[in-house]
Design a protein around this motif. Structure first.
Motif, PDB file in Angstrom:
ATOM      1  N   THR A  77      -5.699 -11.021  -1.826  1.00 34.57           N
ATOM      2  CA  THR A  77      -4.763 -10.433  -0.826  1.00 34.57           C
ATOM      3  C   THR A  77      -4.769  -8.745  -1.175  1.00 34.57           C
ATOM      4  O   THR A  77      -4.972  -8.463  -2.236  1.00 34.57           O
ATOM      5  N   ASP A  78      -4.106  -8.089  -0.108  1.00 32.20           N
ATOM      6  CA  ASP A  78      -4.161  -6.510   0.128  1.00 32.20           C
ATOM      7  C   ASP A  78      -3.144  -6.245  -1.146  1.00 32.20           C
ATOM      8  O   ASP A  78      -1.866  -6.772  -1.562  1.00 32.20           O
ATOM      9  N   LEU A 109      -7.705  -5.794   9.284  1.00 31.97           N
ATOM     10  CA  LEU A 109      -6.275  -6.463   8.979  1.00 31.97           C
ATOM     11  C   LEU A 109      -5.455  -5.534   7.990  1.00 31.97           C
ATOM     12  O   LEU A 109      -4.269  -5.209   8.310  1.00 31.97           O
ATOM     13  N   SER A 110      -6.337  -4.956   6.969  1.00 34.29           N
ATOM     14  CA  SER A 110      -5.612  -4.211   5.962  1.00 34.29           C
ATOM     15  C   SER A 110      -5.196  -2.937   6.543  1.00 34.29           C
ATOM     16  O   SER A 110      -4.154  -2.352   6.298  1.00 34.29           O
ATOM     17  N   TYR A 112      -4.368  -2.470  10.060  1.00 38.53           N
ATOM     18  CA  TYR A 112      -3.168  -2.890  10.649  1.00 38.53           C
ATOM     19  C   TYR A 112      -1.894  -2.811   9.723  1.00 38.53           C
ATOM     20  O   TYR A 112      -0.756  -2.340  10.384  1.00 38.53           O
ATOM     21  N   GLN A 113      -1.886  -3.375   8.599  1.00 41.56           N
ATOM     22  CA  GLN A 113      -0.683  -3.343   7.665  1.00 41.56           C
ATOM     23  C   GLN A 113      -0.356  -1.971   7.377  1.00 41.56           C
ATOM     24  O   GLN A 113       0.779  -1.495   7.559  1.00 41.56           O
ATOM     25  N   ILE A 116       1.582  -0.370  10.247  1.00 45.88           N
ATOM     26  CA  ILE A 116       2.753  -1.000  10.477  1.00 45.88           C
ATOM     27  C   ILE A 116       3.881  -0.215   9.376  1.00 45.88           C
ATOM     28  O   ILE A 116       5.185   0.041   9.773  1.00 45.88           O
TER      29      ILE A 116
END
Length: 356
Positions: A77-78, A109-110, A112-113, A116
């Protein structure tokens, strides 16, 4: 009674610009100058870090680049840390420019996080530069159950938090323009084109003919060459014996001309290769190609390089919108590929909301 607008004339008898229009022009130019003075805090994806560094180096008074650690925990996971927040918060209250590149689902996905987190940090605005929108061709479903990823990506962008103004998504030569209107809520697409970059490059070449491999490419790009002295040629696939589809010239002539084929992207490049062959067989003196986005999955670019089985082009122009690919391309003297740098184009288009 009909009121006629006044007609302004120079002493020479030539029409003069309406003072109202002149005032509007001055106001517009002032707005452009104001936009060009906006300062950005720059965050970049791993693949865009080089572009961010060059951006900050070229205009240090306007762009401040903050490195990001794109790490992973042992479980995969990141573990991402964006600089610029400690020991002093240099991000909050600022305009933020995020340079994105969606090379695969993991890095997408990384990123996008990170978007946010930035939008939840009380920033003034967020501009996302995503030159290549990789799911642009997946905007329709013909078989039930197929995922239209253009729609799902749009949902992700549209669901980003609001910082008070919509997130601006800058994309270049989007394959299907209707994708622009898939966005809603907190994100708005800003559409741009790489064609001016190509046109500047062609000023120093012998190219006197622009060819399009199909009607779709012609519809997207032909207007960009209106008023040009260059011959326009449109090709397309026709169905022949045994239901075989072959490329043929449908409009124009390439005989005795130096041609460049223009399209938005290349993957395996089968149609592009067939178009190049047909144009040479029709008497073109030279044939080159330009694509905005060099996707080239599985290093399919090797087939177009010098010595490859599809080495039909004298020059193959691409932009660095997919830098993970174009960084691998052999360039320089004696090579086929030439990478056109998007840096100055991005800087200009930050201040221009209507370049497409």
């Amino acid at each position: 009674m009909v009121t006629l607008e006044p007609h302004f004339v120079h002493a020479t008898g030539l029409p003069e610009e309406d003072p109202k229009q002149s005032d509007q022009k001055i106001a517009h130019q002032q707005r452009i100058r104001n936009r060009a003075s906006v300062q950005y805090q720059v965050i970049a994806s791993p693949a865009s870090a080089s572009l961010a560094e060059r951006l900050a180096s070229q205009q240090p008074d306007r762009f401040t680049y903050h490195e990001t650690s794109w790490g992973k925990f042992p479980d995969g996971t990141d573990n991402i840390v964006v600089s610029g927040f400690s020991p002093y918060n240099l991000i909050s209250g600022e305009h933020v420019l995020f340079l994105a590149e969606f090379g695969d689902n993991d890095v997408t996905l990384s990123q996008y996080q990170v978007m946010i987190v930035l939008l939840q940090s009380f920033i003034k605005s967020l501009t996302v530069v995503l030159p290549y929108y990789p799911v642009g061709t997946m905007e329709r479903v013909t078989t039930e159950g197929t995922v239209a990823t253009a729609s799902t990506y749009a949902h992700l962008f549209s669901s980003l938090p609001s910082c008070g103004t919509p997130t601006r998504l800058m994309v270049y030569d989007l394959h299907t323009l209707q994708n622009r209107f898939y966005l809603h809520g907190h994100a708005v697409a800003s559409l741009h084109t790489t064609i001016p970059l190509l046109k500047r490059r062609l000023e120093t070449t012998q190219v006197d003919c622009i060819a399009f491999p199909d009607d779709g490419a012609a519809k997207r790009f032909q207007d960009s060459f209106s008023g040009s002295a260059k011959e326009i040629v449109v090709c397309g696939k026709t169905r022949g014996p045994n239901d075989k589809r072959t490329v043929k010239i449908q409009e124009g002539s390439v005989a005795g001309r130096h041609v460049v084929i223009v399209d938005d992207l290349v993957q395996t490049g089968g149609t592009l290769y067939e178009t190049g062959k047909v144009l040479k067989e029709a008497g073109a003196v030279s044939v080159s190609a330009f694509v905005a986005h060099a996707v080239f999955p599985n290093q399919s670019w090797k087939r177009f390089a010098k010595g490859g089985d599809r080495a039909v082009f004298d020059r193959f122009y691409v932009t660095n919108s997919v830098s993970t690919v174009t960084d691998q391309l052999p360039t320089g003297e004696g090579e086929v590929f030439e990478v056109l740098d998007l840096l100055d184009t991005v800087i200009t288009d930050l201040d221009n909301f209507s370049s497409l």
